[in-house]
Design a protein around this motif. Structure first.
Motif, PDB file in Angstrom:
ATOM      1  N   GLU A   1      41.155  49.878  26.280  1.00 49.81           N
ATOM      2  CA  GLU A   1      41.259  50.612  25.020  1.00 49.81           C
ATOM      3  C   GLU A   1      42.415  51.597  25.112  1.00 49.81           C
TER       4      GLU A   1
ATOM      5  N   ARG B   1      37.633  45.166  28.732  1.00 51.23           N
ATOM      6  CA  ARG B   1      38.651  45.409  27.702  1.00 51.23           C
ATOM      7  C   ARG B   1      39.389  46.697  28.039  1.00 51.23           C
TER       8      ARG B   1
ATOM      9  N   GLN C   1      45.249  54.444  28.546  1.00 52.56           N
ATOM     10  CA  GLN C   1      44.636  53.121  28.590  1.00 52.56           C
ATOM     11  C   GLN C   1      43.354  53.193  29.416  1.00 52.56           C
TER      12      GLN C   1
ATOM     13  N   GLU D   1      32.442  41.966  31.160  1.00 54.42           N
ATOM     14  CA  GLU D   1      33.265  41.821  29.962  1.00 54.42           C
ATOM     15  C   GLU D   1      34.226  43.018  29.951  1.00 54.42           C
TER      16      GLU D   1
ATOM     17  N   THR E   1      36.428  41.853  36.588  1.00 51.74           N
ATOM     18  CA  THR E   1      36.288  40.498  36.049  1.00 51.74           C
ATOM     19  C   THR E   1      35.616  39.575  37.052  1.00 51.74           C
TER      20      THR E   1
END
Length: 586
Positions: free
Chosen positions: A97, A95, A115, A93, A88
């Motif tokens: 999952e 995320r 994860q 970007e 970050t």
């Protein structure tokens, strides 16, 4: 090389000084071939901001891999938050999952929730993205600093260096997979949730480790890799790779995350370092034991490839027919399409046909059955000799089969000496029966035939047989034109030196990868047979007086076995690897 009579004159007139010079040339070339495999010096903390620096990467490793962090543990959650924060801060970007997927590989079926961390950096004008992949879980037994912390922090330092320079044209995606050690669960889940991966991603670069030091090898690629290998050779500063190693890897049951990712049809390159394998998947896989030079090579290649592919127009079809590739003179990567391998096979056969037809008419060289049959016989004799020596070693003590320990290196050196004595003894016996040149021509003809067959059956490994046969034929033809015995002896280097540059690195890589076992003995026997067959007249000159040199090599082998046995204690483990230290940070 001279005719048989002149060959006898060569042996009688060759001085000890000449043999010493020829032997020194072989030893120096072998040392050069080995040295060329060593990873580069690690850059310090003051390296340019746009360069990869192991000194800047390793502090991240000490934080990330300070404890075990197996999938599903609290320690892995801590590692995940650490990576999310770093990504970050670099403007990604990010995320997380959470795919759930079943992985079936007989006789096992594995399932679990994982994860994966997916970070995207937008490019200036994306065609297709490039993806950098490493897994961020460790085995329960160790902190996983090399496997796969080295890959994780190599990507982070690559991202930092890229951030310091101009933006890439294509999107850059970072995939940190979860559950790799539990059976590739994260990669399999990612593929299941992204069936269009090959449409969106042009190149996948996976970073792995099976040890904690050594050169970084590109050991696996995707099918139809002609264009990919060409661009890899152009862009990477340290491109260590071999189509033979890839062909061998395909026959093994080993898997990495790339096994799953390649199923989508995406272009792919897989990298790993494999030395100090005794630390692999143990509590000794710590940051202190990771060689900064290996991290430097991994990172320098990664950032160079990211910049190269990140600024190319990655169209949908980047596939071209597979090519043959291998290193020669260090990290210089030789590559060529398969048709060149066939051309090389035909050229070698043509050279040998000229020698056998034209020189036979002049009574210089005659084709003999035992000359052609000598190569498989040579392979058998060397294999039997090394196997008997290895069996004797195992009767006296229990050596570790983990590759590159100090004791095992010494034992491996002793096995090489035994193989040379066994092979040279056979060839000397046959030389006296059928003549040195007839034997040499037969050996090379056998090599050229096997090389052509290999080109058909396993093209990636064809270079191993073809180049020794080609240079051997060239050396034989040159030697036949020379009248001076000393010049004829030197002409043998035409075959010996290029062959050494091929077989020495392969011998060491197979030793590291396989450890001391019967499979390694078979491979070692093949490599020694290639060397002796390609340049037998030269070795026949060097190995004189035979009795004294044979006795010396046997004594050397015995000394190496004893010393190796003394230093090889499978009950003890080294807490640290013998690696260089990274420059201190500011």
């Amino acid at each position: 090389m001279p005719n048989d009579t002149a060959g006898t004159t060569t042996r009688s007139q060759s001085s000890g000084g000449l043999r010493l010079l020829l032997g020194a040339a072989l030893v120096a070339t072998a040392a050069l071939a080995y040295q060329g495999t060593r990873p580069p010096v690690a850059l310090g903390p003051n390296a340019a901001p746009t360069e990869f620096s192991a000194a800047r990467a390793l502090p991240l490793l000490r934080h990330f891999a300070d404890r075990t962090h197996a999938a599903g543990t609290g320690a892995q959650e801590r590692a995940r938050q650490f990576l999310i924060g770093k990504l970050t801060s670099l403007g990604a970007e990010v995320r997380v999952e959470k795919p759930a997927h079943v992985v079936s590989r007989r006789p096992f079926v594995r399932q679990g929730s994982v994860q994966n961390i997916v970070a995207t950096f937008r490019g200036r004008g994306n065609t297709r993205a490039i993806m950098l992949v490493a897994h961020y879980d460790s085995v329960p037994e160790g902190p996983g600093a090399a496997d796969d912390g080295a890959g994780v922090i190599s990507i982070l330092e690559t991202l930092r260096a890229l951030h310091a320079g101009p933006a890439l044209r294509n999107d850059l995606i970072v995939l940190y997979t979860d559950g790799e050690e539990a059976g590739l669960l994260g990669a399999a889940g990612f593929v299941a949730e992204h069936p269009d991966l090959a449409e969106r991603v042009g190149i996948v670069i996976n970073l792995e480790a099976r040890g904690s030091s050594g050169p970084v090898l590109m050991f696996e690629t995707s099918d139809q890799n002609g264009w990919l290998i060409q661009e890899f050779a152009r862009a990477a500063p340290y491109p260590m790779a071999s189509s033979l190693m890839y062909a061998a890897y395909q026959l093994l049951p080993n898997d990495t995350d790339l096994t799953e990712l390649k199923k989508t049809g995406v272009g792919a390159l897989n990298f790993a370092f494999t030395e100090t394998v005794r630390n692999y998947h143990t509590r000794f896989d710590t940051a202190e034991n990771v060689d900064p030079r290996s991290v430097q090579q991994m990172g320098a290649n990664t950032i160079a490839l990211a910049r190269h592919f990140g600024n190319l127009p990655l169209q949908k079809n980047i596939r071209q027919p597979d090519c043959v590739y291998f290193n020669w003179l260090g990290s210089r990567l030789i590559y060529y399409p398969l048709w060149v391998a066939w051309l090389l096979a035909l050229t070698t056969v043509a050279l040998l046909a000229f020698v056998l037809v034209v020189k036979h008419k002049r009574g210089t060289v005659r084709p003999r059955f035992w000359g052609v049959a000598a190569f498989p016989l040579l392979l058998l004799v060397i294999n039997v000799g090394t196997f008997l020596a290895w069996s004797g070693i195992k009767l006296l003590f229990t050596p570790s089969n983990l590759g590159d320990t100090v004791g095992n290196r010494l034992i491996f050196g002793g096995l090489i000496a035994i193989g040379l004595v066994a092979g040279a003894a056979l060839l000397r016996f046959l030389s006296r029966r059928i003549g040195e040149l007839d034997l040499t021509a037969g050996l090379l003809l056998s090599l050229s035939i096997l090389g052509a067959v290999d080109c058909f059956l396993l093209p990636g490994s064809s270079y191993l047989l073809q180049w020794p046969a080609f240079f051997g034929a060239a050396g034989l033809l040159l030697g036949l034109q020379l009248k001076n015995p000393h010049e004829a002896a030197w002409s043998g280097l035409v075959a010996a030196l290029p062959t050494l540059l091929i077989v020495v690195p392969l011998s060491y890589f197979f030793f590291v990868g396989l450890g001391l076992n019967v499979t390694l003995l078979v491979i070692l026997s093949l490599l020694l047979s290639l060397l002796l067959a390609a340049a037998w007249p030269l070795f026949d000159v060097i190995l004189r007086p035979w009795r004294w040199l044979a006795a010396g090599l046997l004594f050397l082998a015995l000394a190496l076995f004893v010393l190796g046995a003394t230093l090889s204690d499978p009950g003890q483990r080294e807490a640290t690897a013998n690696v260089s230290q990274v420059p201190p940070t500011d």
